[in-house]
Structure formats: structure tokens, C-alpha cells
Design a protein around this motif. Sequence first.
Motif, short mmCIF file in Angstrom:
data_model
loop_
_atom_site.label_atom_id
_atom_site.label_comp_id
_atom_site.label_asym_id
_atom_site.label_seq_id
_atom_site.Cartn_x
_atom_site.Cartn_y
_atom_site.Cartn_z
N UNK A 186 0.78 -1.23 0.00
CA UNK A 186 0.00 0.00 0.00
C UNK A 186 0.81 1.27 0.00
N UNK A 187 2.00 1.24 0.59
CA UNK A 187 2.85 2.43 0.71
C UNK A 187 4.25 2.09 0.23
N UNK A 259 9.23 5.78 7.60
CA UNK A 259 8.66 6.78 6.72
C UNK A 259 7.85 6.06 5.64
N UNK A 260 6.57 6.45 5.51
CA UNK A 260 5.70 5.85 4.51
C UNK A 260 5.12 6.93 3.61
N UNK A 261 5.11 6.66 2.31
CA UNK A 261 4.63 7.63 1.32
C UNK A 261 3.62 6.95 0.41
N UNK A 270 -4.82 7.26 6.57
CA UNK A 270 -4.68 7.51 8.01
C UNK A 270 -4.98 6.25 8.82
N UNK A 271 -5.97 5.48 8.37
CA UNK A 271 -6.37 4.28 9.11
C UNK A 271 -5.32 3.18 9.06
N UNK A 272 -4.60 3.08 7.94
CA UNK A 272 -3.71 1.93 7.77
C UNK A 272 -2.23 2.26 7.89
N UNK A 273 -1.88 3.54 7.96
CA UNK A 273 -0.48 3.93 8.09
C UNK A 273 0.10 3.42 9.40
#
Length: 731
Positions: A186-187, A259-261, A270-273
Motif C-alpha cells: 500500500x505504501x 517513513x511511509x509515502x 490515516x487508518x492503515x499507516x
Amino acid sequence: MGVKDLKHMFDRLDLHHKKPEKYSRPKFPTPKDNNDNIFAKPIATGQPPEIFRRVQHNQLPVGCCCQESDCPIQTNNFYNNLTLGDQTCPIWTLPYSLWYTTDPGQVPGLAFNHTEASQRVFGPDPDAKTAQYYFNPPKIKSFVLSGENFTDIKLSLENHNKFSVTALLSNSSGGRVIIPLVQGMGYITSIYQNVKPLISSQVGFQEFSKCNNVGDLKKYKVMLFNQVTWSIYVQGDVELSLKDPNTIVGDRPGNNTLIQIARGLSQDYDDSAGCYQERADISANVSGSKGTYKLSYTTKGNSKCGSGLVWCLPHHQEVLIEKTKESITELVLDSPTKGEMKSYKTNELVMEEQLPVDITWEPWSSFSTNNGYSDHAKDLIRRAAQEEANQDIVGMANIDSMYTSGKILDKFAYIAYVCHYILQDSDLTEKVLPRVKQAIEIFAKNTQQFPLVYDRSWKGLISSAEPGADFGNSNYNDHHFHYGYHIHAIALAAHIDPDWLHSNDDLVFNYANTLLRDTASPFADEFFPESRSFDWFHGHSFAHGIFASGDGKDEESSSEDYHFAYGMKLYGIIVGDKSMEHRANLMLAIMKRAMNMYMLYTNDNKIQPAKLIGNKVSGILFENKIDFATYFGRGTIGDEWIHGIHMLPITPISSFIRSPKFVKEEWEQKLSGIVEQIPDGWKGILMLNKALFDPKSAWDWFSSDNWNPALIDNGMSRTWSLAYIAGVGGY
């Protein structure tokens, strides 16, 4: 793949012998002993047979450990570009692309980007109603993951898996950036250790702002100068700030800083970060004609929703079970060549397919039932068999190509099958079958012109011919095409004489098992990688081996792909390996769905751009482009080679994949106007394919009194063609 293309690829690679780099790589875990999981049982165990000489490949993987004691490295999947040449060709985790960048005067590191459908480039005439090709602009540096003073970095790869690998950027000062690369992740996730984060962009940062925290995650919004907005999440003590329009920096070195982008802004991010995927594994079970398969993601970190975010392709979306569908998000992003991807807040994708359990040996089509053979049809088939049985089977098969020899073996094994099961003619069977066995045993004994060798570096069974020969077999090109013909021929011969498979100390049995371990091992072991050819995420195989490619892996023959799975299925039936049979059926079911979205186009195809549908077939399907072409040309008359390479060979499984609707459209729109002018064996391929929607006219052609054997392919027989067509209602 043509010789010119291979030479071009070699020009880009350093093929000189290199000492392998030293990295610590753990052993692959063996799947848990679960009797319901069709991936839990190995095809065979232990060393490959000693008849395959051990060699070290002359092109060693870059950035990887490749000693004999190390685990196998994938050769035909999404991350392989990072192990080749200077490591700078892109990879596609989907929907994102990533690549190692060392461009002079620019920030080095791991770059990434996402392209959308509106950016596709069509050609050669961009205004043509039907384009020959399209591609996505490569290497647009939306972001580059790097570090302050990170100038002496190197890229290494660890934790090799079918669906994932871990990229490690490191320098001599002990700084490390760890980037897990997982299909469908996802990221873009990076973990910084002992290095101050630096994130560069060649597109440039037009806006940068800090948002409200999401739990313990700092959140930032970034808009690039191309007006695309991205979200950045940071876990740890590091604060990010905009240094200049091309650079974001951290205020201190990272201490396992996450760090995730991701592209866009969404509550679903926001829910899965905070949660990220490290690897994925496949499992499946079968009940009756239903196969349920699962991609299970191993994750680290925590998120508000309790899971990570996973992207999946259209062929996944159609068959997700209800529980997985319930986790869908609002997020949609384009893939490069496979339509829109949707995302789900989940740690597993579970899908169900209907399996072709009833398609086995006999001629089959989706529109008719085999009602037996008339005496007249049998008489014509017998006359064809009598003529073809006089050919030099052993001499024709014992040549310098695993691919072409496999086609010859398969051709005569089918003639033997027809003589035994359809004609029930013991004299003809005894005339053909012993010579088919003798020809196969040349390869089983590994005494053909270019014997196979076992490569201890990448871990696989390859030709001893030069890399440019036999379509690049020694560099892992096309193994499922080549070995699929051999496996299918063995299954046909063993169907007639099951005892032969285990004679001579299991000679042929061990040979077939080793071919299957090389191409389709259900899990990685000490000697072979997991599922070298078939990509369970993409829904088809990749034929492209260890040649660096700017557009990623590719495949040009959908039909030889599913022919491999069909041969594997029949072999599984012969040896009583139900798990193998089930895996092959599952592959075929997935291919049917995926190929009719991505490679075979009916007029109502909703996945590919409208400007490509008129070609009817993809030609060569890459990860980043589609080119209506082949590696060996277009055709003598028109584009018959491009269409024919997606047809051959015609077997009972062909009609399962190639629907009458598609075949009829392709015939009427692309082939009917040129077929009569074709002067060679491609005409026979097109005419036998016509039986998939119009068997009667196909029968008329193959049964003609003015028969010309020069008009069928060297891997085809008139015997099988007549038997198949009559079996599906042509007579």
C-alpha cells in the motif's frame, strides 16, 4: 525472444565473471504441514539428479549472495531487474514503480513514481484509431529515498521471496535505509537507521505542510509541481522540513524511523499507516470444482484499523470473497498495463475460482460435447496417422533446441495418443509409441546435443548452450514454454503406458519432476525457487529471464503459458499428485480470467485502452507497456505470427481460455482476410484455431484431398488436428 534482442540485452549487461558478494540471507521457511494447502507438498526433495552437471552461472546476481548454500534467487519475477547489470532498471510492485538511481549530479537512492492512464504514450502514430503499442513514461523521479551525505551507497537485496524482497541501501559509515518491496504493497515504506533522512524530487515540491498527527504518526501533505498530491507518514523522533523545492530533510539521524509515502490524501491512509508488509505467501485449498487461494501478508507495525493497505488488480477484484470485499477503500490508482487497481484494508487477499476439473485428455470445447467418432472420420484420421508415423521421430526430436525438440516430442506423443485411444489401433500405436519413448529418453538421460546443467548460482536447470541460443534458455528465458512441451509429451506417453514412467530406475519420472521443480515448485527449497515462471499476483507467467529491461518482465505467448499448466495437470493425474493437479487447475482458472482482461481482447474489453482493443491480442505484454509485435517478426502476409503465437498449440484446454466469442471476433476482424495467402505452417495454426468457433470449416480444410503438409507447423500433426476437430463437432 529473437537473437538480435538477446544481443541488445547483452550489450547492457556485465557478463564477466564476478565474485559473489557476501550477505547474510536466512533459509526459506518450509510451509507448515497442512494437508488442505495444495502448496504444502513438494514435487520432489533432495538434490537434482547427478546427470545434470553442476555449474556456476557466468552472470552472477548483483547485490545478492549466491553461494551454493544460499537460497534460490528469483529470475523471472518483478524484482529481478535489481539483481542485474547496474541495478538501475525499474521494478513494479504495483501500482508503484521503483528503481535504483545513481545519475551523476543528482541525489542517489531508491526512486519511485506512479503513472496514471492519462500519461500513456501511444504509437507509432499517436493519432491512429488502433495503436501498435503504448507505454508509460519511465523513471519520473517523484521521490528519491536517500540520506544526508549518502554518497557512497550500495544496493543489496535480502529476504528473497516470490512476492517480495528487501532492498537495503547502505554506506561505509554504517547508515542504512531498509525498503521492503512487496507486490501490492500500500505504501512505499522505508526504515532509516543511523542516517538523516533526505527525500529528493526531480519533479519538485510545490507545497509542503504538516498535518495533524495520526496517533503516534506525524503526517505531511506534499504537492509536486505536476499537481499530484502525496501523503507522508513518519513514526519516530525525526521531524521533516522542506529544505528547497527539490529536497525534504529530517532534523536528525533515524533510529529505526519509519517513513511511509503514498499517492493521494485519504482517511484510508490515516487508518492503515504505521503498518507495512514485509512479505507475502500463497496458500490454497480445493473443494470439488472450487479453488480458494489466499495471499497472506506478513506485516510489521501497527495501524488504527489493525491491518495494512493492499492493492489488487482487476482479475483479483472479480473473485474476492465477501469478507475481503468488505475491507475495500475509496482509493483507486491505475496500473501500468492492467487497468485500475483498488485497495483494501486487510492483511490477506482471499479469492475463489471455478476450476476446469473436467477437462483432461479428450478433445473438448466450450460449445460442444464429444459424441464419438464416425467410421469415416476415423478412416481419415487413420490415413493421416499412417503417413505421419513413418517420419523419423528420434532424428527430428534430437536437435539443438529444448523448445523445438519439445514441440516435436509433443507432436508425436499426440499421434500415439490418437492411435491408442481414438483409433484403438494397436499396430499403429506400437509403430509410434516406442520411438516417442526413445526420443524422450534421450532428454531424460540428458544426452541431447546441448545437455541441461544445474546452475548453483541462481539455482535452476538451464541449457548448456550459449545464452543467445535456444531463445535464451540458459539465462532463464521461456523455461515454462520449453519444458511444458516435454512434460505434456511425457504425460501423453505415460497415459498409454504408465509403467514406462518408472522404468530404468525412474529415469523419465525424475526428469519430469526436475523440469517441474525448476518451473513450478510450490515453495522455495534449497535447490529451486518458488514458482519461477507463473506470477500468482499478475495472473500469468513471465517468460523474460535474467536480462535487464527498462519495461520490466514480459510474455508474448499466452497459449504456451497455459499449455505448460495443462501439461502439469495431466502429469499430476498420471503420478497421482493431487496437489499438483489442483495447482495446475488453479493456474488455468486464474489465467482464463487474467488473460481475457490483459492479453486477449473481445470488443467489450473494459481493461485495456480503446486504442488497443482493435489489435485483438496484446502481442508482447510487459509490466510497463504493451507492444503488438513478437520478438521474431510480424508475419509473412500480415500479422499472423503475432496472433498465432497466442494460439499454439491447440489442445483440449485451448477453448477453456479462448472463448468462441473472442476467436470469432479475432477471425473476422484480423485473420479471415489474410489466411488464404499464408504460405507456411502458420496457416495450419490459424485454421486449427478456427475450430474453436467453427469446427466444420476447419474440418473441411484439414480433410481436403489436396492436403499440403507444408501448411502446418512443425509442432503440429494432421492426425491430432483431425482428431481434435472431429471430437468437438467438426464432423
